[in-house]
Scaffold this motif. Structure first.
Motif, PDB file in Angstrom:
ATOM      1  N   SER A   1       0.814  -1.209   0.000  1.00 12.60           N
ATOM      2  CA  SER A   1       0.000   0.000   0.000  1.00 12.60           C
ATOM      3  C   SER A   1       0.852   1.264   0.000  1.00 12.60           C
ATOM      4  CB  SER A   1      -0.929  -0.005   1.221  1.00 12.60           C
ATOM      5  OG  SER A   1      -1.839  -1.081   1.151  1.00 12.60           O
TER       6      SER A   1
ATOM      7  N   LEU B   1       0.576   4.064  -2.798  1.00 10.81           N
ATOM      8  CA  LEU B   1       0.242   5.433  -2.437  1.00 10.81           C
ATOM      9  C   LEU B   1       1.285   6.399  -2.999  1.00 10.81           C
ATOM     10  CD1 LEU B   1      -1.631   7.351  -0.915  1.00 10.81           C
ATOM     11  CD2 LEU B   1      -0.257   6.949   1.139  1.00 10.81           C
TER      12      LEU B   1
ATOM     13  N   SER C   1      -8.715   6.696  -0.030  1.00 12.69           N
ATOM     14  CA  SER C   1      -9.243   6.070   1.180  1.00 12.69           C
ATOM     15  C   SER C   1      -9.061   4.563   1.157  1.00 12.69           C
ATOM     16  CB  SER C   1     -10.732   6.420   1.345  1.00 12.69           C
ATOM     17  OG  SER C   1     -10.912   7.802   1.546  1.00 12.69           O
TER      18      SER C   1
ATOM     19  N   LEU D   1      -5.452   3.742   1.891  1.00 14.86           N
ATOM     20  CA  LEU D   1      -5.164   3.896   3.313  1.00 14.86           C
ATOM     21  C   LEU D   1      -5.774   2.758   4.120  1.00 14.86           C
ATOM     22  CD1 LEU D   1      -5.751   7.745   3.712  1.00 14.86           C
ATOM     23  CD2 LEU D   1      -3.559   6.549   3.570  1.00 14.86           C
TER      24      LEU D   1
ATOM     25  N   PHE E   1       0.113   0.680   7.682  1.00 17.67           N
ATOM     26  CA  PHE E   1      -0.217   2.033   8.113  1.00 17.67           C
ATOM     27  C   PHE E   1      -0.841   2.032   9.506  1.00 17.67           C
ATOM     28  CE2 PHE E   1      -1.122   3.295   3.416  1.00 17.67           C
ATOM     29  CZ  PHE E   1       0.239   3.380   3.170  1.00 17.67           C
TER      30      PHE E   1
ATOM     31  N   ALA F   1      -4.615   6.609   9.314  1.00 21.59           N
ATOM     32  CA  ALA F   1      -5.128   6.292   7.985  1.00 21.59           C
ATOM     33  C   ALA F   1      -6.633   6.507   7.876  1.00 21.59           C
ATOM     34  CB  ALA F   1      -4.802   4.838   7.635  1.00 21.59           C
ATOM     35  N   LYS F   2      -7.355   6.435   8.977  1.00 17.09           N
ATOM     36  CA  LYS F   2      -8.819   6.471   8.947  1.00 17.09           C
ATOM     37  C   LYS F   2      -9.360   7.779   8.386  1.00 17.09           C
ATOM     38  CE  LYS F   2     -12.859   5.537  11.833  1.00 17.09           C
ATOM     39  NZ  LYS F   2     -13.342   5.195  13.203  1.00 17.09           N
TER      40      LYS F   2
ATOM     41  N   GLY G   1      -7.407  10.288   6.666  1.00 16.46           N
ATOM     42  CA  GLY G   1      -6.299  10.999   6.037  1.00 16.46           C
ATOM     43  C   GLY G   1      -6.405  11.319   4.570  1.00 16.46           C
ATOM     44  N   ALA G   2      -7.489  10.965   3.873  1.00 17.33           N
ATOM     45  CA  ALA G   2      -7.519  11.102   2.414  1.00 17.33           C
ATOM     46  C   ALA G   2      -7.294  12.535   1.955  1.00 17.33           C
ATOM     47  CB  ALA G   2      -8.839  10.571   1.860  1.00 17.33           C
TER      48      ALA G   2
ATOM     49  N   VAL H   1      -3.772  13.690   2.559  1.00 21.32           N
ATOM     50  CA  VAL H   1      -2.826  13.075   1.627  1.00 21.32           C
ATOM     51  C   VAL H   1      -2.678  13.912   0.362  1.00 21.32           C
ATOM     52  CG1 VAL H   1      -2.529  11.111   0.062  1.00 21.32           C
ATOM     53  CG2 VAL H   1      -3.050  10.716   2.475  1.00 21.32           C
TER      54      VAL H   1
ATOM     55  N   LEU I   1       2.477   7.846   8.388  1.00 18.08           N
ATOM     56  CA  LEU I   1       1.539   6.738   8.208  1.00 18.08           C
ATOM     57  C   LEU I   1       2.107   5.382   8.611  1.00 18.08           C
ATOM     58  CD1 LEU I   1      -0.071   7.511   4.706  1.00 18.08           C
ATOM     59  CD2 LEU I   1      -1.310   7.286   6.866  1.00 18.08           C
TER      60      LEU I   1
END
Length: 222
Positions: free
Chosen positions: A84, A88, A139, A142, A151, A156-157, A159-160, A163, A200
């Motif tokens: 991931s 990313l 998303s 993450l 992560f 990560a929950k 963070g979109a 990012v 992350l």
């Protein structure tokens, strides 16, 4: 006959490209259909045959370039290798390349900001068909990284948006200041990605991150 049919099939795309150049240079209000026709090398009547109004031409142009970018992002992620974190990283490098560094991406953002208020349905469609799917891609990356242990789940929950925010900032700076912006873009992009991944990654995710290249420079695992 085949050549004529081929040219006819290509004409809408050529008109959309000419419309992009005209709208990007003059804005929606100041652009005339005659301007687009001259750039495309066709008559104004030919444009009206495919696009009955200037408003329709503008909307189709924005949709055309936005669809291409989203489709290319999806194809890039589908073929990306690694975990991931590496996916990313690849996604962010793609977004920088297609927004901040690419004229088409930058100018679509400019036009949406400057003229979007006159096209509320276009803005709504752009959010539904481009922005929201792009955010879902982030998303999902993450979430997959949190599920695999790469992560930190608490980061990560939500963070979109965080990012992608630095890539939007660089795009806006390029739109405002153009070539007068004194900024090492390569260093900016590397710094963003490394700061992001350091925030992350779990210890195990950091240990498993393979060496990669970012912006043309060799880099060791974070």
């Amino acid at each position: 006959m085949k050549e004529r049919a081929r040219r006819k099939a290509q004409r809408p795309g050529e008109i959309l490209e000419a419309a992009f150049d005209a709208f990007a240079e003059r804005g929606f209000a100041a652009t005339r259909m005659e301007d687009v026709a001259a750039r495309a090398g066709v008559t104004k009547g030919a444009i009206y045959f495919y696009f009955p109004t200037k408003e329709r031409l503008f909307e189709e142009m924005v949709d055309h370039y936005s669809r291409d970018m989203l489709a290319d992002a999806g194809a890039m992620l589908a073929s990306a290798q690694g975990g991931s974190a590496e996916k990313l990283r690849a996604f962010l490098e793609f977004m920088y390349g297609r927004c901040a560094r690419d004229r088409y991406g930058r100018e679509i953002i400019r036009l949406m900001v400057s003229d979007g208020k006159s096209f509320p349905q276009l803005v709504e469609r752009h959010h539904r068909d481009f922005f929201a799917p792009a955010m879902r891609m982030v998303s999902e990356l993450l979430a997959a990284g949190a599920a695999s242990g790469e992560f930190r789940p608490e980061v990560a929950k939500h963070g979109a948006e965080i990012v992608v925010a630095p890539s939007v900032f660089l795009t806006l700076m390029r739109l405002i200041f153009g070539g007068s912006l004194e900024l090492n873009e390569d260093a900016y992009i590397v710094c963003h990605i490394e700061l992001l991944l350091n925030g992350l990654l779990t210890p195990s995710g950091r240990a498993n991150l393979s060496p990669a290249k970012a912006c043309g420079e060799d880099r060791s695992p974070i």
